[in-house]
Design a protein around this motif. Sequence first.
Motif, PDB file in Angstrom:
ATOM      1  N   THR A  84     -11.565   1.220   7.857  1.00  0.00           N
ATOM      2  CA  THR A  84     -10.999   2.281   7.211  1.00  0.00           C
ATOM      3  C   THR A  84     -10.032   3.038   8.362  1.00  0.00           C
ATOM      4  O   THR A  84     -10.615   3.030   9.657  1.00  0.00           O
ATOM      5  CB  THR A  84     -11.944   3.339   6.896  1.00  0.00           C
ATOM      6  OG1 THR A  84     -12.746   2.858   5.815  1.00  0.00           O
ATOM      7  CG2 THR A  84     -11.233   4.670   6.516  1.00  0.00           C
ATOM      8  N   ALA A  85      -9.011   3.338   8.103  1.00  0.00           N
ATOM      9  CA  ALA A  85      -7.773   3.765   9.136  1.00  0.00           C
ATOM     10  C   ALA A  85      -6.512   3.816   8.323  1.00  0.00           C
ATOM     11  O   ALA A  85      -6.280   3.485   7.221  1.00  0.00           O
ATOM     12  CB  ALA A  85      -7.853   2.562  10.192  1.00  0.00           C
ATOM     13  N   VAL A  86      -5.601   4.582   9.062  1.00  0.00           N
ATOM     14  CA  VAL A  86      -4.216   4.636   8.688  1.00  0.00           C
ATOM     15  C   VAL A  86      -3.556   3.273   9.416  1.00  0.00           C
ATOM     16  O   VAL A  86      -3.751   3.065  10.454  1.00  0.00           O
ATOM     17  CB  VAL A  86      -3.555   5.920   9.125  1.00  0.00           C
ATOM     18  CG1 VAL A  86      -2.017   5.687   8.912  1.00  0.00           C
ATOM     19  CG2 VAL A  86      -4.054   7.097   8.605  1.00  0.00           C
ATOM     20  N   TYR A  87      -2.782   2.711   8.585  1.00  0.00           N
ATOM     21  CA  TYR A  87      -2.379   1.341   9.103  1.00  0.00           C
ATOM     22  C   TYR A  87      -0.689   1.638   9.408  1.00  0.00           C
ATOM     23  O   TYR A  87       0.031   2.219   8.389  1.00  0.00           O
ATOM     24  CB  TYR A  87      -2.580   0.382   7.895  1.00  0.00           C
ATOM     25  CG  TYR A  87      -3.994  -0.285   8.179  1.00  0.00           C
ATOM     26  CD1 TYR A  87      -5.315   0.397   7.722  1.00  0.00           C
ATOM     27  CD2 TYR A  87      -4.138  -1.630   8.748  1.00  0.00           C
ATOM     28  CE1 TYR A  87      -6.362  -0.016   8.007  1.00  0.00           C
ATOM     29  CE2 TYR A  87      -5.463  -2.010   8.810  1.00  0.00           C
ATOM     30  CZ  TYR A  87      -6.560  -1.377   8.543  1.00  0.00           C
ATOM     31  OH  TYR A  87      -7.737  -1.751   8.446  1.00  0.00           O
ATOM     32  N   TYR A  88      -0.123   1.254  10.216  1.00  0.00           N
ATOM     33  CA  TYR A  88       1.174   1.322  10.613  1.00  0.00           C
ATOM     34  C   TYR A  88       1.614  -0.126  10.957  1.00  0.00           C
ATOM     35  O   TYR A  88       1.043  -0.887  11.349  1.00  0.00           O
ATOM     36  CB  TYR A  88       1.499   2.158  11.745  1.00  0.00           C
ATOM     37  CG  TYR A  88       0.812   3.487  11.788  1.00  0.00           C
ATOM     38  CD1 TYR A  88      -0.420   3.591  12.085  1.00  0.00           C
ATOM     39  CD2 TYR A  88       1.541   4.536  11.511  1.00  0.00           C
ATOM     40  CE1 TYR A  88      -1.050   5.185  12.368  1.00  0.00           C
ATOM     41  CE2 TYR A  88       0.990   5.739  11.498  1.00  0.00           C
ATOM     42  CZ  TYR A  88      -0.301   6.115  11.818  1.00  0.00           C
ATOM     43  OH  TYR A  88      -0.538   7.639  11.668  1.00  0.00           O
ATOM     44  N   CYS A  89       2.886  -0.273  10.689  1.00  0.00           N
ATOM     45  CA  CYS A  89       3.697  -1.222  10.910  1.00  0.00           C
ATOM     46  C   CYS A  89       4.776  -0.876  11.908  1.00  0.00           C
ATOM     47  O   CYS A  89       5.456   0.146  11.972  1.00  0.00           O
ATOM     48  CB  CYS A  89       4.386  -2.145   9.771  1.00  0.00           C
ATOM     49  SG  CYS A  89       5.729  -1.009   8.898  1.00  0.00           S
ATOM     50  N   ALA A  90       5.103  -1.820  12.965  1.00  0.00           N
ATOM     51  CA  ALA A  90       6.191  -1.409  13.913  1.00  0.00           C
ATOM     52  C   ALA A  90       6.839  -2.779  14.227  1.00  0.00           C
ATOM     53  O   ALA A  90       6.519  -3.953  14.022  1.00  0.00           O
ATOM     54  CB  ALA A  90       5.281  -0.917  14.982  1.00  0.00           C
ATOM     55  N   ALA A  91       8.140  -2.658  14.654  1.00  0.00           N
ATOM     56  CA  ALA A  91       9.048  -3.852  15.153  1.00  0.00           C
ATOM     57  C   ALA A  91       9.409  -3.442  16.843  1.00  0.00           C
ATOM     58  O   ALA A  91       9.541  -2.499  17.218  1.00  0.00           O
ATOM     59  CB  ALA A  91      10.251  -3.626  14.308  1.00  0.00           C
TER      60      ALA A  91
ATOM     61  N   THR B  39      -0.113  -4.843  21.781  1.00  0.00           N
ATOM     62  CA  THR B  39      -0.047  -3.211  21.979  1.00  0.00           C
ATOM     63  C   THR B  39       0.770  -2.603  21.429  1.00  0.00           C
ATOM     64  O   THR B  39       2.034  -2.787  21.724  1.00  0.00           O
ATOM     65  CB  THR B  39      -0.491  -3.122  23.528  1.00  0.00           C
ATOM     66  OG1 THR B  39       1.097  -3.490  24.291  1.00  0.00           O
ATOM     67  CG2 THR B  39      -1.383  -3.993  24.335  1.00  0.00           C
ATOM     68  N   GLU B  40       0.530  -1.163  21.407  1.00  0.00           N
ATOM     69  CA  GLU B  40       1.713  -0.316  20.741  1.00  0.00           C
ATOM     70  C   GLU B  40       2.892  -0.052  21.650  1.00  0.00           C
ATOM     71  O   GLU B  40       3.750   0.058  21.257  1.00  0.00           O
ATOM     72  CB  GLU B  40       0.858   1.147  20.267  1.00  0.00           C
ATOM     73  CG  GLU B  40       0.433   1.716  21.242  1.00  0.00           C
ATOM     74  CD  GLU B  40      -0.221   3.063  20.822  1.00  0.00           C
ATOM     75  OE1 GLU B  40      -1.124   3.558  21.158  1.00  0.00           O
ATOM     76  OE2 GLU B  40       0.510   3.797  20.141  1.00  0.00           O
ATOM     77  N   HIS B  41       2.548  -0.063  22.867  1.00  0.00           N
ATOM     78  CA  HIS B  41       3.521   0.347  23.841  1.00  0.00           C
ATOM     79  C   HIS B  41       4.485  -0.954  23.933  1.00  0.00           C
ATOM     80  O   HIS B  41       5.872  -0.538  24.346  1.00  0.00           O
ATOM     81  CB  HIS B  41       2.899   0.351  25.389  1.00  0.00           C
ATOM     82  CG  HIS B  41       1.985   1.386  25.367  1.00  0.00           C
ATOM     83  ND1 HIS B  41       2.043   2.668  25.179  1.00  0.00           N
ATOM     84  CD2 HIS B  41       0.604   1.050  25.407  1.00  0.00           C
ATOM     85  CE1 HIS B  41       0.925   3.442  25.220  1.00  0.00           C
ATOM     86  NE2 HIS B  41      -0.006   2.592  25.480  1.00  0.00           N
ATOM     87  N   GLU B  42       4.512  -2.108  23.333  1.00  0.00           N
ATOM     88  CA  GLU B  42       5.432  -3.017  23.199  1.00  0.00           C
ATOM     89  C   GLU B  42       6.435  -2.815  22.132  1.00  0.00           C
ATOM     90  O   GLU B  42       7.457  -3.317  22.078  1.00  0.00           O
ATOM     91  CB  GLU B  42       4.745  -4.315  23.105  1.00  0.00           C
ATOM     92  CG  GLU B  42       3.765  -5.058  24.293  1.00  0.00           C
ATOM     93  CD  GLU B  42       3.177  -6.051  23.898  1.00  0.00           C
ATOM     94  OE1 GLU B  42       3.867  -7.082  24.272  1.00  0.00           O
ATOM     95  OE2 GLU B  42       1.804  -6.238  23.718  1.00  0.00           O
ATOM     96  N   PHE B  43       6.084  -1.963  21.008  1.00  0.00           N
ATOM     97  CA  PHE B  43       6.899  -1.839  19.929  1.00  0.00           C
ATOM     98  C   PHE B  43       7.777  -0.603  19.883  1.00  0.00           C
ATOM     99  O   PHE B  43       7.250   0.377  20.369  1.00  0.00           O
ATOM    100  CB  PHE B  43       5.988  -1.998  18.663  1.00  0.00           C
ATOM    101  CG  PHE B  43       5.545  -3.379  18.418  1.00  0.00           C
ATOM    102  CD1 PHE B  43       4.317  -3.869  19.224  1.00  0.00           C
ATOM    103  CD2 PHE B  43       5.944  -4.243  17.530  1.00  0.00           C
ATOM    104  CE1 PHE B  43       3.984  -4.932  19.043  1.00  0.00           C
ATOM    105  CE2 PHE B  43       5.372  -5.306  17.250  1.00  0.00           C
ATOM    106  CZ  PHE B  43       4.301  -5.808  18.256  1.00  0.00           C
ATOM    107  N   ASP B  44       8.732  -0.807  19.390  1.00  0.00           N
ATOM    108  CA  ASP B  44       9.800   0.539  19.828  1.00  0.00           C
ATOM    109  C   ASP B  44      10.145   1.160  18.336  1.00  0.00           C
ATOM    110  O   ASP B  44      10.604   2.355  18.443  1.00  0.00           O
ATOM    111  CB  ASP B  44      11.154  -0.116  20.239  1.00  0.00           C
ATOM    112  CG  ASP B  44      11.074  -0.490  21.664  1.00  0.00           C
ATOM    113  OD1 ASP B  44      11.535  -1.891  21.829  1.00  0.00           O
ATOM    114  OD2 ASP B  44      10.572  -0.072  22.573  1.00  0.00           O
TER     115      ASP B  44
END
Length: 126
Positions: free
Chosen positions: A91-98, A109-114
Amino acid sequence: EVQLQASGGGLVQAGGSLRLSCATSGSTFDDYAVGWFRQAPGKGREGVASISSDDGILYYADSVKGRFTISMDNARNTVYLQMTSLKPEDTAVYYCAAVVEGDYNSGSTEHEFDYWGQGTLVTVSQ
Protein backbone atom coordinates in the motif's frame (compact mmCIF):
# COMPACT_ATOMS: atom_id res chain seq x y z
CA GLU A 1 10.79 17.80 -21.91
CA VAL A 2 8.99 14.58 -21.12
CA GLN A 3 5.68 14.52 -19.24
CA LEU A 4 4.48 11.46 -17.35
CA GLN A 5 0.98 10.39 -16.33
CA ALA A 6 0.56 7.48 -13.92
CA SER A 7 -2.72 5.59 -13.65
CA GLY A 8 -4.20 2.25 -12.67
CA GLY A 9 -4.16 2.44 -8.89
CA GLY A 10 -7.07 1.30 -6.76
CA LEU A 11 -8.24 -0.89 -3.93
CA VAL A 12 -7.45 -4.59 -4.10
CA GLN A 13 -7.50 -7.48 -1.65
CA ALA A 14 -4.31 -9.15 -0.54
CA GLY A 15 -3.21 -11.71 -3.12
CA GLY A 16 -4.76 -9.74 -5.94
CA SER A 17 -3.24 -7.99 -8.94
CA LEU A 18 -3.11 -4.54 -10.48
CA ARG A 19 -1.41 -3.07 -13.51
CA LEU A 20 -0.09 0.48 -13.32
CA SER A 21 0.53 2.50 -16.47
CA CYS A 22 2.90 5.40 -17.00
CA ALA A 23 2.06 7.23 -20.21
CA THR A 24 4.73 9.57 -21.51
CA SER A 25 4.52 12.49 -23.91
CA GLY A 26 6.37 15.57 -25.02
CA SER A 27 9.59 13.92 -26.01
CA THR A 28 11.05 10.85 -27.72
CA PHE A 29 10.18 7.82 -25.64
CA ASP A 30 13.44 6.01 -26.36
CA ASP A 31 15.47 8.91 -24.99
CA TYR A 32 14.51 8.12 -21.40
CA ALA A 33 14.76 5.43 -18.78
CA VAL A 34 11.67 5.14 -16.60
CA GLY A 35 11.28 4.04 -13.02
CA TRP A 36 8.49 3.32 -10.58
CA PHE A 37 8.72 4.55 -7.01
CA ARG A 38 6.36 4.35 -4.07
CA GLN A 39 5.75 6.18 -0.84
CA ALA A 40 3.85 4.54 1.97
CA PRO A 41 2.18 6.62 4.70
CA GLY A 42 4.81 8.04 7.04
CA LYS A 43 7.72 6.67 5.02
CA GLY A 44 10.17 7.95 2.45
CA ARG A 45 9.98 7.31 -1.26
CA GLU A 46 11.57 4.04 -2.36
CA GLY A 47 12.50 2.61 -5.72
CA VAL A 48 10.37 -0.27 -6.98
CA ALA A 49 11.59 -1.01 -10.50
CA SER A 50 13.14 0.72 -13.47
CA ILE A 51 13.74 0.03 -17.15
CA SER A 52 15.73 1.41 -20.04
CA SER A 53 15.34 1.04 -23.80
CA ASP A 54 19.11 0.69 -24.09
CA ASP A 55 19.93 -1.39 -21.01
CA GLY A 56 16.74 -3.34 -20.31
CA ILE A 57 15.67 -3.96 -16.72
CA LEU A 58 17.75 -1.79 -14.43
CA TYR A 59 16.36 -2.52 -11.00
CA TYR A 60 13.82 -4.41 -8.90
CA ALA A 61 13.50 -3.86 -5.19
CA ASP A 62 14.04 -7.08 -3.25
CA SER A 63 10.60 -6.70 -1.73
CA VAL A 64 8.90 -6.99 -5.13
CA LYS A 65 11.12 -9.47 -7.00
CA GLY A 66 9.07 -12.35 -8.34
CA ARG A 67 5.80 -10.45 -7.85
CA PHE A 68 6.12 -7.27 -9.91
CA THR A 69 7.10 -6.95 -13.57
CA ILE A 70 8.11 -3.76 -15.33
CA SER A 71 7.78 -3.50 -19.09
CA MET A 72 7.70 -0.89 -21.81
CA ASP A 73 5.54 -0.54 -24.91
CA ASN A 74 7.36 1.64 -27.41
CA ALA A 75 4.33 1.84 -29.70
CA ARG A 76 2.23 3.34 -26.90
CA ASN A 77 5.04 5.33 -25.21
CA THR A 78 4.00 3.65 -21.99
CA VAL A 79 5.73 1.82 -19.18
CA TYR A 80 3.75 -0.72 -17.15
CA LEU A 81 4.13 -2.17 -13.70
CA GLN A 82 2.28 -5.47 -13.37
CA MET A 83 1.79 -6.21 -9.69
CA THR A 84 0.72 -9.66 -8.52
CA SER A 85 0.42 -11.38 -5.13
CA LEU A 86 -0.12 -8.00 -3.57
CA LYS A 87 0.43 -7.57 0.14
CA PRO A 88 -0.88 -4.93 2.55
CA GLU A 89 2.67 -3.59 2.82
CA ASP A 90 2.51 -2.70 -0.89
CA THR A 91 0.00 0.00 0.00
CA ALA A 92 1.46 3.32 -1.14
CA VAL A 93 1.26 6.13 -3.62
CA TYR A 94 3.08 4.96 -6.72
CA TYR A 95 4.95 7.42 -8.93
CA CYS A 96 6.67 7.05 -12.27
CA ALA A 97 9.71 9.09 -13.16
CA ALA A 98 12.11 9.49 -16.07
CA VAL A 99 15.76 10.27 -16.64
CA VAL A 100 17.67 10.80 -19.87
CA GLU A 101 19.08 7.53 -21.19
CA GLY A 102 22.49 6.81 -19.71
CA ASP A 103 22.29 9.61 -17.18
CA TYR A 104 21.81 7.31 -14.19
CA ASN A 105 23.82 4.91 -12.02
CA SER A 106 21.71 2.04 -10.72
CA GLY A 107 18.28 3.39 -11.60
CA SER A 108 17.14 2.61 -8.07
CA THR A 109 17.09 5.97 -6.29
CA GLU A 110 14.78 8.94 -6.71
CA HIS A 111 17.69 11.34 -6.94
CA GLU A 112 18.71 9.85 -10.28
CA PHE A 113 15.39 10.80 -11.91
CA ASP A 114 14.59 14.29 -13.14
CA TYR A 115 11.01 14.15 -14.38
CA TRP A 116 8.07 13.00 -12.28
CA GLY A 117 4.43 12.29 -12.84
CA GLN A 118 1.66 12.58 -10.29
CA GLY A 119 1.08 9.57 -8.07
CA THR A 120 -1.56 6.89 -8.19
CA LEU A 121 -2.76 5.33 -4.95
CA VAL A 122 -2.62 1.57 -4.44
CA THR A 123 -4.40 0.21 -1.38
CA VAL A 124 -4.14 -3.47 -0.50
CA SER A 125 -6.59 -4.69 2.11
CA GLN A 126 -6.20 -7.74 4.35
